[in-house]
Design an enzyme around this catalytic site. Structure first.
Site, PDB file in Angstrom:
ATOM      1  N   THR A 122       0.877  -1.164   0.000  1.00  0.00           N
ATOM      2  CA  THR A 122       0.000   0.000   0.000  1.00  0.00           C
ATOM      3  C   THR A 122       0.914   1.213   0.000  1.00  0.00           C
ATOM      4  O   THR A 122       2.118   1.087   0.206  1.00  0.00           O
ATOM      5  CB  THR A 122      -0.897  -0.025   1.255  1.00  0.00           C
ATOM      6  OG1 THR A 122      -1.673  -1.224   1.258  1.00  0.00           O
ATOM      7  CG2 THR A 122      -1.838   1.154   1.338  1.00  0.00           C
ATOM      8  N   THR A 146      -4.185   1.779  -2.416  1.00  0.00           N
ATOM      9  CA  THR A 146      -3.615   0.430  -2.531  1.00  0.00           C
ATOM     10  C   THR A 146      -4.150  -0.312  -3.743  1.00  0.00           C
ATOM     11  O   THR A 146      -5.231  -0.013  -4.251  1.00  0.00           O
ATOM     12  CB  THR A 146      -3.936  -0.381  -1.262  1.00  0.00           C
ATOM     13  OG1 THR A 146      -3.277  -1.643  -1.307  1.00  0.00           O
ATOM     14  CG2 THR A 146      -5.434  -0.598  -1.103  1.00  0.00           C
ATOM     15  N   GLY A 180       1.007  -1.244   4.995  1.00  0.00           N
ATOM     16  CA  GLY A 180       1.468  -2.436   5.689  1.00  0.00           C
ATOM     17  C   GLY A 180       0.378  -3.379   6.137  1.00  0.00           C
ATOM     18  O   GLY A 180       0.532  -4.078   7.141  1.00  0.00           O
ATOM     19  N   GLY A 181      -0.767  -3.406   5.437  1.00  0.00           N
ATOM     20  CA  GLY A 181      -1.808  -4.365   5.770  1.00  0.00           C
ATOM     21  C   GLY A 181      -2.324  -4.185   7.189  1.00  0.00           C
ATOM     22  O   GLY A 181      -2.583  -3.078   7.649  1.00  0.00           O
TER      23      GLY A 181
END
Length: 527
Positions: free
Chosen positions: A341, A359, A422-423
């Site tokens: 992202t 993202t 970073g999710g």
């Protein structure tokens, strides 16, 4: 025999203070583009539009026009925040039966769903969802922009015409996805040599090796001339849909034409003597509110830095909040997934702010290129659980639940805009930075350099090895703890970017281990 070694290596990104605007982004060229817009008299939203499209060129594996995201906007003259969520949606014609479950195993990428035969929900044309980034950027621009849409896209067009510069970091990222990219002939032709190696033949540290993005440049030029509606109802839309359907995907003109974005009232989070504004739905905003609400009752801040008790509280609050999120909202991405992202934060000289996250979902999204447009397509379908009967089960015409967490925060005479990539690691990073700057009144630079930990739903807490032994010991009492370095690739923690304004002075900072990230201030303004 016990040895105590001392280490001398330190990495710092000094923060400059200025009366002018500042852009903090994961790529310094994009930050420079945004700062130039501010210098030309543009609003923070104008700079955000320019940076958004530039990032899609400079970091095409992270985000782009064919992705989705969310942003928080602060208007200084109104003393008011606005939330804008423009995530991806599943196509109306999507057939859940096209994603048969495998007999055993877990999905091959970010989420531990049950495995789908051939990972069709993870990569390839069936994994492509309806994109929202262009709609989000244009909605913000129509409301608050001062400069023309046409002009704001010109820097991205210039970068696309120059091609993607393949330095050591770009080569590393491309190499990490070579097998997946080779599955799509158009992606392989763009990024690989002979379908199996990154396009880096003859590369040296000083070389100017570039990947042609001419089709992408043409699409951006068309978008600049025809306007954002062309992406959803015009020639770009038609070309993109034709390409995706030719490869077997579900995306249709009806999907694009019916996509819409509206402003929402921000989720207001009161935390001790501070206030945070976050996106209210289908993001990590509600989970951030849950976490901070628990923290407020768990410890009382003291001193200039968080102690062992504070970090124990961070861990306990995060674990409880993620248990709630995973059982009621349904997203379950793997905590050790790679950053895929991009986030950037902007403050202009007047105090207007933007915190924007965008993202493609996975690294390189669906790993499918639309050959007519040069667009790297998202794989938003992977956000859904392919198993029926769950909160986030796959279905047609359904919005995706994202982990993005753009935030505007304030305490006293300080206001900040932060977010991260970073999710599932995104929200813990935003929580840490928010606590550092409100509970301990840390300067922005100190907050970004302070070691963090992550407890976002995995079996173990991931702790920066530079945390004190006392904190590591305290975390280990009730948890399994794994210590690790902050590294360049892959990221063990999220990759944040933020700006802060205090007494009409602005500053910015990015993740210290991000090799491309930097904060740039507009030139010709007092620093």
């Amino acid at each position: 025999m016990n040895h105590n070694f001392s280490r001398s290596q330190t990495i710092r990104k000094p923060v400059s203070i200025t009366t002018g605007g500042v852009v903090a982004a994961q790529h310094v060229k994009a930050a420079e583009i945004g700062a130039a817009v501010l210098e030309d008299g543009g609003d923070a939203v104008d700079a955000a539009v320019a940076v958004s499209f530039a990032m899609g060129v400079l970091e095409p594996w992270m985000s782009g026009p064919a992705g989705g995201g969310a942003m928080m906007i602060w208007r200084e003259d109104e003393q008011k925040g606005y939330a804008l969520t423009y995530g991806m949606k599943s196509p109306k014609a999507l057939d859940p039966k096209a994603f048969p479950l495998a007999k055993d195993g877990k999905a091959a990428d970010l989420f531990p769903w049950k495995s789908v035969v051939d990972d069709k929900n993870v990569q390839g044309p069936l994994s492509i969802a309806v994109p929202g980034t262009v709609a989000g950027a244009s909605t913000a621009h129509q409301a608050f922009g001062k400069m023309s849409w046409h002009d704001l896209l010109q820097p991205a067009i210039k970068e696309a015409k120059a091609g993607l510069h393949v330095d050591w970091y770009a080569a590393l990222v491309i190499a990490s996805a070579t097998r997946a990219l080779s599955a799509d002939p158009d992606a392989a032709a763009l990024f690989l040599e002979d379908g199996q190696w990154p396009t880096i033949a003859g590369w040296t540290a000083l070389s100017e090796k570039r990947i042609s993005l001419s089709k992408f440049a043409d699409t951006l030029s068309q978008l600049a001339e025809a306007g954002p509606q062309d992406f959803y109802r015009g020639d770009i839309a038609a070309a993109m849909v034709r390409d995706v359907q030719d490869k077997g995907g579900f995306l249709s003109m009806e999907d694009l034409a019916s996509y819409s974005v509206n402003f929402e009232s921000p989720l207001e989070i009161s935390y001790r003597d501070s206030r945070l504004l976050a996106t209210p739905t289908l993001t990590a905003g509600p989970t951030l509110k849950d976490t901070l609400g628990q923290m407020e009752n768990m410890f009382t801040p003291s001193g200039k830095n968080p102690n062992a008790e504070a970090f124990q509280s961070y861990a306990a609050a995060l674990k409880a909040a993620y248990t709630q999120r995973l059982t009621t909202m349904g997203d379950q991405d793997a905590p050790h997934s790679p950053s895929c992202t991009t986030h950037f934060s902007i403050v202009d000289r007047h105090g207007n702010m933007v915190s924007m996250t965008q993202t493609l979902l996975s690294l390189f999204g669906s790993r499918v290129i639309s050959p007519s447009t040069g667009l790297l397509m998202n794989n938003g379908i992977m956000w859904f659980d392919p198993e029926p009967g769950h909160p986030n089960s796959l279905a047609p015409d359904k919005k995706c639940l994202m982990n993005v967490c753009p935030v505007i925060g304030e305490k006293g005479n300080r206001r900040f805009a932060i977010g991260a990539s970073g999710g599932r690691k995104i929200m813990p990073a935003v929580m840490h930075l928010s606590s550092f700057m409100t509970d301990y009144d840390m300067p922005l630079e100190e907050a970004f350099h302070h070691p963090r930990m992550d407890a976002s739903g995995g079996d173990a807490i991931i702790a920066d090895e530079n945390l004190s032994p006392e904190i590591i010991k305290a975390l280990s009492r009730d948890n399994t703890v794994a210590t690790t370095k902050r590294t360049v690739f892959p990221y063990a923690f999220a990759c944040p970017a933020g700006v802060l304004r205090e007494k009409n002075l602005n500053m910015g900072c990015t993740e210290i281990m991000s090799p491309w990230g930097d904060a740039v201030s507009e030139k010709g303004v007092n620093s």
